[in-house]
Design a protein around this motif. Structure first.
Motif, PDB file in Angstrom:
ATOM      1  N   ASP A 146      -0.542  11.468  10.152  1.00 49.57           N
ATOM      2  CA  ASP A 146       0.570  11.249  11.092  1.00 49.57           C
ATOM      3  C   ASP A 146       1.825  10.752  10.374  1.00 49.57           C
ATOM      4  O   ASP A 146       2.937  11.199  10.643  1.00 49.57           O
ATOM      5  CB  ASP A 146       0.151  10.285  12.229  1.00 49.57           C
ATOM      6  CG  ASP A 146      -0.365   8.932  11.741  1.00 49.57           C
ATOM      7  OD1 ASP A 146      -0.554   8.738  10.518  1.00 49.57           O
ATOM      8  OD2 ASP A 146      -0.597   8.051  12.600  1.00 49.57           O
ATOM      9  N   ARG A 147       1.623   9.866   9.394  1.00 48.48           N
ATOM     10  CA  ARG A 147       2.787   9.341   8.653  1.00 48.48           C
ATOM     11  C   ARG A 147       3.440  10.426   7.803  1.00 48.48           C
ATOM     12  O   ARG A 147       4.659  10.514   7.702  1.00 48.48           O
ATOM     13  CB  ARG A 147       2.365   8.194   7.736  1.00 48.48           C
ATOM     14  CG  ARG A 147       2.538   6.841   8.383  1.00 48.48           C
ATOM     15  CD  ARG A 147       2.141   5.747   7.450  1.00 48.48           C
ATOM     16  NE  ARG A 147       0.729   5.803   7.154  1.00 48.48           N
ATOM     17  CZ  ARG A 147       0.168   5.347   6.042  1.00 48.48           C
ATOM     18  NH1 ARG A 147       0.902   4.808   5.091  1.00 48.48           N
ATOM     19  NH2 ARG A 147      -1.133   5.416   5.867  1.00 48.48           N
ATOM     20  N   TYR A 203      -1.798  18.722   3.296  1.00 46.67           N
ATOM     21  CA  TYR A 203      -2.465  17.414   3.272  1.00 46.67           C
ATOM     22  C   TYR A 203      -3.747  17.473   2.448  1.00 46.67           C
ATOM     23  O   TYR A 203      -4.003  16.601   1.607  1.00 46.67           O
ATOM     24  CB  TYR A 203      -2.757  16.952   4.702  1.00 46.67           C
ATOM     25  CG  TYR A 203      -3.217  15.504   4.775  1.00 46.67           C
ATOM     26  CD1 TYR A 203      -2.304  14.469   4.914  1.00 46.67           C
ATOM     27  CD2 TYR A 203      -4.565  15.186   4.670  1.00 46.67           C
ATOM     28  CE1 TYR A 203      -2.720  13.150   4.964  1.00 46.67           C
ATOM     29  CE2 TYR A 203      -4.988  13.861   4.725  1.00 46.67           C
ATOM     30  CZ  TYR A 203      -4.052  12.850   4.878  1.00 46.67           C
ATOM     31  OH  TYR A 203      -4.475  11.529   4.913  1.00 46.67           O
ATOM     32  N   THR A 249      -2.029  -4.928   6.888  1.00 47.70           N
ATOM     33  CA  THR A 249      -2.398  -5.036   5.464  1.00 47.70           C
ATOM     34  C   THR A 249      -1.174  -5.284   4.570  1.00 47.70           C
ATOM     35  O   THR A 249      -1.341  -5.569   3.385  1.00 47.70           O
ATOM     36  CB  THR A 249      -3.075  -3.723   5.004  1.00 47.70           C
ATOM     37  OG1 THR A 249      -2.246  -2.632   5.442  1.00 47.70           O
ATOM     38  CG2 THR A 249      -4.458  -3.589   5.592  1.00 47.70           C
ATOM     39  N   THR A 294       3.212   5.360  14.010  1.00 50.46           N
ATOM     40  CA  THR A 294       2.522   5.700  12.755  1.00 50.46           C
ATOM     41  C   THR A 294       2.439   4.502  11.817  1.00 50.46           C
ATOM     42  O   THR A 294       1.689   4.521  10.851  1.00 50.46           O
ATOM     43  CB  THR A 294       3.305   6.792  12.013  1.00 50.46           C
ATOM     44  OG1 THR A 294       4.644   6.290  11.839  1.00 50.46           O
ATOM     45  CG2 THR A 294       3.343   8.094  12.782  1.00 50.46           C
ATOM     46  N   PHE A 315       1.964  -2.439   9.319  1.00 50.44           N
ATOM     47  CA  PHE A 315       0.552  -2.575   8.935  1.00 50.44           C
ATOM     48  C   PHE A 315       0.175  -4.033   8.684  1.00 50.44           C
ATOM     49  O   PHE A 315       0.853  -4.731   7.922  1.00 50.44           O
ATOM     50  CB  PHE A 315       0.260  -1.745   7.669  1.00 50.44           C
ATOM     51  CG  PHE A 315       0.315  -0.278   7.948  1.00 50.44           C
ATOM     52  CD1 PHE A 315      -0.801   0.382   8.442  1.00 50.44           C
ATOM     53  CD2 PHE A 315       1.487   0.424   7.792  1.00 50.44           C
ATOM     54  CE1 PHE A 315      -0.750   1.737   8.753  1.00 50.44           C
ATOM     55  CE2 PHE A 315       1.559   1.774   8.102  1.00 50.44           C
ATOM     56  CZ  PHE A 315       0.435   2.429   8.577  1.00 50.44           C
ATOM     57  N   VAL A 364     -10.574   0.881  18.990  1.00 47.26           N
ATOM     58  CA  VAL A 364     -10.098   2.240  18.692  1.00 47.26           C
ATOM     59  C   VAL A 364      -9.424   2.818  19.930  1.00 47.26           C
ATOM     60  O   VAL A 364      -9.957   2.737  21.029  1.00 47.26           O
ATOM     61  CB  VAL A 364     -11.276   3.155  18.260  1.00 47.26           C
ATOM     62  CG1 VAL A 364     -10.840   4.618  18.198  1.00 47.26           C
ATOM     63  CG2 VAL A 364     -11.830   2.713  16.924  1.00 47.26           C
ATOM     64  N   HIS A 376     -10.400  12.041   4.341  1.00 46.45           N
ATOM     65  CA  HIS A 376      -9.936  11.412   5.590  1.00 46.45           C
ATOM     66  C   HIS A 376      -8.522  11.900   5.917  1.00 46.45           C
ATOM     67  O   HIS A 376      -7.874  12.531   5.074  1.00 46.45           O
ATOM     68  CB  HIS A 376      -9.962   9.884   5.488  1.00 46.45           C
ATOM     69  CG  HIS A 376      -9.003   9.358   4.475  1.00 46.45           C
ATOM     70  ND1 HIS A 376      -7.640   9.348   4.670  1.00 46.45           N
ATOM     71  CD2 HIS A 376      -9.196   8.843   3.237  1.00 46.45           C
ATOM     72  CE1 HIS A 376      -7.043   8.839   3.623  1.00 46.45           C
ATOM     73  NE2 HIS A 376      -7.960   8.537   2.730  1.00 46.45           N
ATOM     74  N   TYR A 377      -8.110  11.579   7.155  1.00 48.50           N
ATOM     75  CA  TYR A 377      -6.771  11.988   7.595  1.00 48.50           C
ATOM     76  C   TYR A 377      -5.916  10.770   7.945  1.00 48.50           C
ATOM     77  O   TYR A 377      -5.037  10.851   8.793  1.00 48.50           O
ATOM     78  CB  TYR A 377      -6.890  12.939   8.803  1.00 48.50           C
ATOM     79  CG  TYR A 377      -7.446  14.274   8.392  1.00 48.50           C
ATOM     80  CD1 TYR A 377      -6.624  15.235   7.807  1.00 48.50           C
ATOM     81  CD2 TYR A 377      -8.802  14.559   8.527  1.00 48.50           C
ATOM     82  CE1 TYR A 377      -7.131  16.456   7.384  1.00 48.50           C
ATOM     83  CE2 TYR A 377      -9.322  15.780   8.104  1.00 48.50           C
ATOM     84  CZ  TYR A 377      -8.477  16.715   7.537  1.00 48.50           C
ATOM     85  OH  TYR A 377      -8.981  17.922   7.111  1.00 48.50           O
ATOM     86  N   HIS A 378      -6.168   9.660   7.259  1.00 47.32           N
ATOM     87  CA  HIS A 378      -5.527   8.402   7.639  1.00 47.32           C
ATOM     88  C   HIS A 378      -4.004   8.451   7.617  1.00 47.32           C
ATOM     89  O   HIS A 378      -3.360   7.754   8.391  1.00 47.32           O
ATOM     90  CB  HIS A 378      -6.002   7.260   6.721  1.00 47.32           C
ATOM     91  CG  HIS A 378      -7.456   6.957   6.877  1.00 47.32           C
ATOM     92  ND1 HIS A 378      -8.142   6.082   6.074  1.00 47.32           N
ATOM     93  CD2 HIS A 378      -8.380   7.438   7.753  1.00 47.32           C
ATOM     94  CE1 HIS A 378      -9.412   6.021   6.438  1.00 47.32           C
ATOM     95  NE2 HIS A 378      -9.582   6.841   7.452  1.00 47.32           N
ATOM     96  N   SER A 379      -3.429   9.212   6.698  1.00 50.53           N
ATOM     97  CA  SER A 379      -1.958   9.210   6.655  1.00 50.53           C
ATOM     98  C   SER A 379      -1.369  10.543   7.120  1.00 50.53           C
ATOM     99  O   SER A 379      -0.196  10.809   6.875  1.00 50.53           O
ATOM    100  CB  SER A 379      -1.447   8.832   5.260  1.00 50.53           C
ATOM    101  OG  SER A 379      -1.669   9.865   4.336  1.00 50.53           O
ATOM    102  N   CYS A 408     -16.787   6.469  20.469  1.00 42.37           N
ATOM    103  CA  CYS A 408     -16.090   5.590  19.506  1.00 42.37           C
ATOM    104  C   CYS A 408     -15.786   4.238  20.143  1.00 42.37           C
ATOM    105  O   CYS A 408     -15.903   3.196  19.479  1.00 42.37           O
ATOM    106  CB  CYS A 408     -14.790   6.232  19.038  1.00 42.37           C
ATOM    107  SG  CYS A 408     -15.072   7.572  17.915  1.00 42.37           S
TER     108      CYS A 408
END
Ligand SMILES: C[S@@+](CC[C@H](N)C(=O)[O-])C[C@H]1O[C@@H](n2cnc3c(N)ncnc32)[C@H](O)[C@@H]1O
Length: 244
Positions: free
Chosen positions: A68-69, A55, A212, A236, A210, A36, A63-66, A29
């Motif tokens: 951890d949050r 989840y 974003t 997170t 973030f 990363v 995906h597992y993007h959130s 990666c």
């Protein structure tokens, strides 16, 4: 190929050592995207079958993007039951975070209040950058009602923030989750709820860390610059405040 790399490939695929596989994935990666950064191998929450099932069924399988949050939120929501007052979420989307909060307060006398336009985001300002557009993340209210139907203590207050806040003006809160991505509704939410939170109460801004959501961070920084509590910036991306 260096001898260490050969060893790593051998340990990954012949010995089938999970830590070696993880390290190899990190190296590959890193070659594709040097920004990363993998976290430590072996974190137990990544193997929590019950949480992974939550989840996959409530957030998604692509995906597992959130992850951890959501896990951090769930852990912090354990504290809500120990503090007097109701709970609330500003910005609900499909209700995946509210589901965790509701599970943690189920069986108590607390009520959980939901504030969302159910028409997506309001219009971003210049401070919000270019990532979001008006009406992004719109989800019909009846979908969310279905997702949270097992909790009879949930109250829906559909509308643009802050139009429905006055309906809970006399209540006190133990736990508030703010997740509206933009400056104005974040500021309006924190302005309203902060003074109604009991000591020890927890306020989380999901969007704090973030790139974003620059407007959400600015709103939190602006508001808490004049308050005694620090914003605890979690890795997170969440910003957490424990009310004094
Ligand atoms: C990122 S989503 C919330 C995700 C949710 N908290 C979760 O964890 O799954 C943002 C939500 O904020 C709502 N929203 C954004 N701006 C709003 C505003 N000004 N008034 C009411 N709702 C708003 C959107 O409709 C959307 O459902």
């Amino acid at each position: 190929m260096k001898i260490t790399t050969v060893k790593l490939v051998y340990r990954s695929f012949v010995v089938r050592d999970p830590a070696s596989r993880n390290l190899l994935a990190e190296i590959i990666c890193g070659l594709i995207d040097p920004t990363v950064k993998f976290s430590e191998f072996g974190r137990l929450y990544l193997e929590d079958a019950g949480f992974l099932e939550y989840y996959r069924s409530r957030v998604g399988t692509d995906h597992y993007h959130s992850l951890d949050r959501k896990f951090a939120l769930d852990q912090l929501a354990k504290l809500a039951i120990r503090i007097e007052g109701d709970t609330a979420e500003c910005g609900v989307y499909e209700g995946a975070s509210s589901y965790l909060i509701c599970k943690r307060i189920q069986g108590s006398s607390k009520r959980h209040f939901l504030f969302d336009s159910f028409a997506g985001l309001s219009a971003p300002n210049a401070i919000d950058g270019k990532h979001w557009r008006e009406n992004d993340l719109a989800i019909p209210e009846d979908v969310v009602r279905r997702n949270l139907r097992e909790f009879d203590f949930v109250e829906f207050l559909p509308g643009w923030i802050p139009t429905r806040f006055q309906e809970v003006a006399e209540r006190r809160f133990s736990f508030v989750h703010i997740d509206v991505d933009l400056h104005d509704p974040t500021l309006q939410s924190v302005e309203f709820f902060y003074e109604r939170m009991n000591p020890g109460g927890i306020l989380i801004c999901d969007d704090y860390g973030f790139s974003t959501c620059p407007g959400a961070k600015q709103a939190m920084d602006e508001f808490f610059a004049k308050r005694p509590e620090p914003i605890v910036h979690l890795p997170t991306g969440q910003g957490v405040v424990f009310k004094q």
